[in-house]
Write an enzyme that holds these catalytic residues in place. Sequence first.
Site, PDB file in Angstrom:
ATOM      1  N   PRO A   1      -4.046  32.119 -24.090  1.00  0.00           N
ATOM      2  CG  PRO A   1      -3.551  32.489 -26.332  1.00  0.00           C
ATOM      3  CD  PRO A   1      -2.950  32.560 -24.955  1.00  0.00           C
ATOM      4  CD  GLU A   2      -8.188  29.651 -19.914  1.00  0.00           C
ATOM      5  OE1 GLU A   2      -9.269  29.045 -19.834  1.00  0.00           O
ATOM      6  OE2 GLU A   2      -7.748  30.366 -19.003  1.00  0.00           O
TER       7      GLU A   2
ATOM      8  CG  HIS B   1       6.978  41.247 -30.943  1.00  0.00           C
ATOM      9  ND1 HIS B   1       8.068  41.009 -30.131  1.00  0.00           N
ATOM     10  CD2 HIS B   1       6.550  42.511 -30.662  1.00  0.00           C
ATOM     11  CE1 HIS B   1       8.282  42.081 -29.376  1.00  0.00           C
ATOM     12  NE2 HIS B   1       7.389  42.990 -29.673  1.00  0.00           N
TER      13      HIS B   1
ATOM     14  NE  ARG C   1       3.064  38.642 -22.065  1.00  0.00           N
ATOM     15  CZ  ARG C   1       2.210  38.605 -21.048  1.00  0.00           C
ATOM     16  NH1 ARG C   1       2.154  37.535 -20.275  1.00  0.00           N
ATOM     17  NH2 ARG C   1       1.413  39.617 -20.795  1.00  0.00           N
TER      18      ARG C   1
ATOM     19  NE  ARG D   1      -5.384  14.130  -6.265  1.00  0.00           N
ATOM     20  CZ  ARG D   1      -5.213  14.437  -7.562  1.00  0.00           C
ATOM     21  NH1 ARG D   1      -5.762  13.668  -8.508  1.00  0.00           N
ATOM     22  NH2 ARG D   1      -4.510  15.477  -7.907  1.00  0.00           N
TER      23      ARG D   1
END
Length: 269
Positions: A2-3, A90, A109, A150
């Site tokens: 998830p972002e 879970h 997980r 950079r």
Amino acid sequence: MPELPEVETTRRGVSPFLLGQQIARIEVRQRGLRWPVPEALALLEGQVIEKVSRRAKYLVIETAMGSALVHLGMSGALRILTEVQAPGKHDHVDLVLAGGQVMRYTDPRRFGAWLYVPPGEQHQLLGKLGPEPLTEAFDGQRLFELSRKRQIPVKTFIMDNAVVVGVGNIYANEALFMAGIDPRRPAGNVSQERYLKLAEAIKAVLARAIEQGGTTLKDFTAADGKPGYFAQELKVYGRKGLPCPACGAELREVRIGGRSTVYCALCQR
């Protein structure tokens, strides 16, 4: 994983059920998450939830006695239960409200986190984060100034949480395509004008993803169990070998920083 849009969607989903409610208890069935779930979370029991905020990909559930800092990890999800349901294999943490509702944390997980933050303090995980992308603190000028000299790829640069938070792999692909920038280009070789365009693209992509409830690819669903629909609007991510939606050329895939990166060699320079 998830972002930012998925976490913001989750925050908006759980907030109406949590704000102003008293925490009856926090049931921890599995303390072995990414970091051990601290016993100190019990200090929040009996407290009223004053605010539910987000910082980067972290949810912050605030009370007068401190806050719970929640990260969804790679497969974590929060659901609001209005009726009693036996926990599954879970289902690792339940935040039980005095009114009987439960916010249940599920994480197959176990790479997410539930942490405690004392009142008036900031957790060390949040200490070195860059600005939120949808605020005035983030703009193309910041990108330009931080990128000078950079040599890392510009995609890696904008995914650095010290530069700006929440630009994960999916949205970095999409924003770079929208801005017409080759993700492999060294960050220091991108002009100020193009960074101004990239910052606006990042804001637009993330805002649209939030409107659509995030991007469901494998595990993510919102707090009400519904998937995010931004996946239907992806222009390049996951579309290797398909025609570019702008010019029709075949989209290419490379690995940058170990992550899948899809781009158009004609549209992105």
